[in-house]
Design an enzyme around this catalytic site. Structure first.
Site, short mmCIF file in Angstrom:
data_model
loop_
_atom_site.label_atom_id
_atom_site.label_comp_id
_atom_site.label_asym_id
_atom_site.label_seq_id
_atom_site.Cartn_x
_atom_site.Cartn_y
_atom_site.Cartn_z
N HIS A 146 0.84 -1.19 0.00
CA HIS A 146 0.00 0.00 0.00
C HIS A 146 0.88 1.25 0.00
O HIS A 146 1.85 1.33 0.75
CB HIS A 146 -0.92 0.01 1.22
CG HIS A 146 -2.03 -0.99 1.12
ND1 HIS A 146 -2.02 -2.00 0.21
CD2 HIS A 146 -3.18 -1.13 1.82
CE1 HIS A 146 -3.13 -2.72 0.34
NE2 HIS A 146 -3.84 -2.22 1.32
N LYS A 579 -13.47 5.20 6.20
CA LYS A 579 -13.78 6.26 5.24
C LYS A 579 -15.27 6.32 4.95
O LYS A 579 -15.85 7.37 4.72
CB LYS A 579 -13.00 6.04 3.93
CG LYS A 579 -13.18 7.16 2.91
CD LYS A 579 -12.22 7.02 1.76
CE LYS A 579 -12.66 5.93 0.82
NZ LYS A 579 -13.82 6.34 -0.01
#
Length: 929
Positions: A146, A579
């Site tokens: 990532h 999120k």
């Protein structure tokens, strides 16, 4: 820095030394005027934070605003590198304190295996329960690529060199000449660091990421994992001297997504997957060959002095080493033969030619078990002839490494989005069975069609059909995976993760694709790898138990699970759920999903293994590993757990071998305690659950109203943060967004969290909590506050949630955040949204302090509070430069000034990108004890 605590004096000395050397380097390289500017900035920043003096803040801003572009570059680099060096000193000090505690014979600390075993012994638990944990245990940190690691490997290597030199100063008594040489080496390393480019000129490709990941195996995993097993075995034999425990099963292994994670990354192809496995395999063969070479030098015993076993003699006789000089040294001849066979295996599997050639030809190993068996022959011979001590050293570590790492080094997971699978399966049906309009079917219809299709060995794919590029690519990946299974064994690619899973058909689609490559055999319902659904949005988490109930109720799938030990892994996504719904709701829905999944799996008689997709920051599920595992709901660990290690966390945890081993121990110890002692997260009171359900609902509403329902919020986010600049950083191979839109929904969680961290708001780690508590207290008054305080004291899960939030709030700075808000071009939009954020921040901090019963943040963690307090003066100037001098506002208005610097690769100096804070500057939350 002012360190009042005597045990922290070495840390003070290290930071002062490194700061002085960095200052000397700046003066020598850039001149005294530049050094004076850096010092003026530093002193003004320190004065402001020491005295909270507004005049000092204005003086700091005046100095920074008056800098030339070249001075700005020097200040930014100096402060960035000082932050790096301070992190390095803290890492070293943590190791120093742990080492000193061991030397002093202090009781083992939380997070150590010794402490976990103490607690287990205190319960008088039967030894069989402990043995059962190790026999069936699965503990796997999984490295991901990532894009959150800004730091280059070149920079990290130099910092590790400095850390090793500092360690040498205190672990050995140096002569004056050695001390002088050490001083010079540290100065040289700091100079090299200053002259090294901080950021990459070009974007990494996937194989670059693979190479970076492999460096952690070389530095930490290959040497330290065998040492950890050895220490654990010795501890168990000490505690249970009469038990025949033997060698522990290898329950702790390392996994990786690097080179196999295709979700949103079009650069992970079949060729990349094959080259990834080849790179991994070559690296582990290099390690084995080096260990065999050194072992051959160590085991120099002659038959003129000691006897050996018949099977050892036979092994030596099979060696190509026929030298008369070693005819009485069977161990050496045997090891020479093993070396030749391993070299031949590396050549056969990877076309890898070792630097040190074998002494003669030998047949390659066909399976890693053959290599392990030959090493076992050497061990048995040593132990049978009064040389057991020699079997405990390098040979023991090599045997363990072979068992853990095999010929593939790390298990690579495949991952892809369910939408891709749906399109590929639909195209396959459209070409082979035109009567099936798969894409138009509802969930029940898809499950029915897939179950029927999976009952037959007939393939849907054909080499004579011209499929789309997407379908060709997906089939090629799986065909490559099948070849890798044949080459390295099934352990090299044991898992397939499905992103955005929201139905049983998503899992069956992957099984169908596995069948096309021979990785699923319908004739005996044999699956060659685990198929793992990933639930990552709030809605998916709420439906996870129902989805798994539907999947496990399918008879055909139940038969498939028999080939996987009747066990099913489920992955939970922390970043995207945060999120989607905010911090509190994400954590709560993850907790509830786990409780419901336990009941569902128990109903079907299937063993559940959870895979936690946690990031480094709190906004992506991060936080101390030990507390996080123990705070999980009861019966969710069950001796098996996998956890992602993402981006910058990999470097923070595993760059240093000693620190890396301690982090692996923490993971193993927490899993052991959570399994055998039930952890600390069992059976919360129903009134706790009801209260948190209401808090979560209100926090979710507040978060969604701001992020997804406020007109203009997308523009505010893109203009008030450095998201555009982050997207341009050469961090990783994967794009920052799933498509080209500015939508928050399609933005990846990593740049979302990173952006809020850069502007010092840390919004994903707290927003909505203040509104939730305010609404709760309006309804329940003092009794409601007392209940929340009780939950904080008595419920480890809630305490962990608040502790992580406290850490995030301690790093937020609303004054600096306001400078970023000024970048928003619409004044009304700026005022409306920033005032809401400010009010929520104040409300959240007030609510948190009332519940925790303290007057200030981090009152219970003075070490972290001190670290943050003394780090801010070195970060504030970087934030100011980022806003004012990184040309954010000017570039957006098309008024960017041309650089007076030559290109970065010519000067080895920083460029405009270096005005961005490095993510490493925000990894103060240490995950070790």
């Amino acid at each position: 820095m002012d360190f009042d605590n005597e045990p922290d004096r070495p840390l003070r000395d290290d930071i002062r030394l490194l700061g002085r050397l960095l200052g000397d380097t700046v003066r020598d390289q850039e001149g005294s005027p530049s050094f004076d500017v850096v010092e003026r900035v530093r002193q003004s920043a320190m004065a402001f934070h020491r005295d909270a003096n507004v005049g000092a803040r204005r003086e700091l801003e005046r100095i920074l605003d008056g800098l030339s572009r070249e001075q700005t570059m020097i200040v930014a680099r100096a402060f960035s590198y000082f932050s790096h060096l301070a992190n390095l000193a803290e890492d070293l000090h943590n190791s120093r304190r742990k080492r000193q505690a061991d030397i002093n014979g202090e009781p083992p600390s939380d997070g150590s295996l010794a402490r976990a075993l103490d607690r287990i012994e205190a319960t008088r638990m039967p030894l069989e329960s402990l043995a059962g944990f190790f026999r069936e245990g699965v503990v796997v940190p999984v490295l991901t690529a990532h894009p959150t690691e800004v730091q280059r490997k070149s920079v990290r290597d130099l910092e590790m060199q400095i850390e090793q030199l500092l360690q040498a100063r205190e672990r050995t008594r140096l002569t004056p000449q050695e001390q002088a040489a050490n001083d010079e080496s540290i100065r040289g390393a700091v100079l090299a660091l200053w002259q090294t480019r901080m950021l990459r000129l070009e974007k990494l490709d996937v194989l670059d990421e693979v190479a970076n990941g492999l460096s952690f195996f070389e530095q930490t995993f290959l040497p330290e994992v065998p040492l950890l097993y050895g220490a654990l075995e010795d501890e168990l034999h000490r505690r249970y001297p009469d038990a025949s425990l033997g060698d522990l099963p290898s329950f702790l292994r390392i996994g990786s997504w690097i080179g196999g994670d295709r979700d949103g990354n079009p650069f992970v192809t079949a060729d990349v997957l094959e080259r990834t496995l080849r790179m991994q395999s070559s690296r582990v063969f290099e390690y084995y060959l080096e260990q065999l070479h050194v072992l051959g030098a160590e085991l120099s015993m002659t038959t003129l002095v000691t006897a050996v076993s018949a099977e050892l003699n036979a092994l030596a006789d099979r060696s190509p080493d026929k030298s008369p000089h070693r005819r009485d040294e069977p161990y050496r001849r045997a090891l020479t033969g093993l070396y030749a066979r391993v070299a031949a295996t590396a050549r056969a599997l990877d076309m890898h030619e070792p630097l040190r050639h074998a002494i003669g030809a030998a047949p390659p190993y066909t399976r890693v078990a053959e290599f392990a068996a030959d090493l076992e022959i050497i061990r048995r011979s040593l132990e049978a002839h009064d040389s057991a001590l020699l079997a405990r050293g390098r040979l023991r570590r090599l045997r363990r490494a072979v068992d853990v790492f095999g010929f593939h080094l790390a298990a690579v997971d495949l991952r892809q989005n369910s939408d891709v699978h749906q399109r590929v399966v639909s195209e396959l049906f459209g070409a082979a069975r035109p009567d099936v309009d798969y894409s138009s079917l509802e969930e029940a219809g898809r499950v029915c069609v897939l179950a029927a299709e999976l009952a037959t060995p007939r393939l849907l794919s054909s080499p004579y059909v011209d499929y789309s590029a997407e379908t060709r690519g997906e089939l090629a990946i799986l065909q490559t995976a099948a070849r890798m299974h044949q080459r390295y064994g099934a352990a090299c690619i044991p898992n397939y993760v499905i992103s955005k899973c929201d139905g049983a058909s998503d899992v069956l689609e992957v099984v169908l694709l596995l069948r096309e490559a021979g990785l699923y055999r319908p004739t005996d319902a044999h699956l060659s790898c685990n198929v793992i659904p990933l639930f990552e949005t709030i809605a998916d988490l709420r439906n996870a138990a129902d989805t798994m109930d539907a999947l496990l109720a399918i008879p055909a799938y139940a038969r498939m699970l028999a080939s996987r030990g009747k066990a099913q892994e489920v992955m939970l996504g922390y970043s995207d759920s945060n999120k989607d719904g905010g911090y509190l709701t994400s954590r709560w829905e993850l907790f509830k999903a786990q409780v419901e999944l336990v009941a569902t799996f128990r109903k079907h008689g299937v063993r559940m293994r959870l895979f936690h997709g946690r990031g480094g920051s709190v906004g992506r599920g991060g936080g101390p590993t030990y507390e996080a595992i123990l705070a999980q709901p009861g019966a969710t660990v069950q001796g098996q757990i996998r956890v992602t290690e993402q981006g910058e966390v990999i470097g923070a945890k595993y760059s240093n071998a000693e620190v890396g081993r301690r982090n692996l121990e923490v993971l193993a110890a927490a899993t052991l305690e959570a399994t055998l002692l039930g952890g600390a997260g069992r059976a919360p009171q129903s009134r706790y659950l009801e209260a948190l359900e209401k808090l979560s609902a209100r926090a979710y509403e507040a978060y969604r109203q701001l992020v997804y329902e406020t007109p203009g919020f997308e523009n505010y986010f893109w203009e008030s943060t450095v998201i555009s600049e982050i997207a341009e950083l050469n961090i990783g191979s994967r794009p920052a967004s799933r498509n080209q839109s500015r939508s928050i929904e399609t933005l990846r969680a990593i740049p979302w969290v990173f952006s809020w961290a850069q502007c010092r708001l840390m919004l994903p780690g707290w927003y909505g909590f203040g509104s939730a508590v305010d609404a709760w207290l309006q309804e329940h008054g003092d009794e409601g506050l007392a209940l929340l305080q009780e939950m904080h004291r008595e419920w480890p899960f809630f305490a962990s949630v608040l502790s992580n939030m406290e850490m995030v709030l301690s790093k937020a700075d609303i004054a600096i955040a306001s400078r970023y808000a000024d970048l928003v071009t619409d004044p009304e939009l700026r005022r409306t949204i920033f005032s809401r954020i400010r009010m929520e921040l104040e409300s959240t901090q007030s609510a948190l302090l009332r519940i925790m019963g303290t007057d200030e943040l981090l009152a219970g963690n003075p070490q972290l509070a001190r670290s943050i307090k003394y780090r801010f003066p070195y970060l504030d100037p970087l934030n100011h430069i980022q806003v004012e001098r990184c040309a954010l506002s000017r570039r957006r208005q098309g008024r960017a000034q041309p650089s007076r610097h030559p290109p970065d690769h010519q000067r080895h100096r920083g460029g405009p990108a270096q005005h961005r804070l490095t993510l490493r500057d925000w990894t103060w939350n240490r995950t070790w004890p």
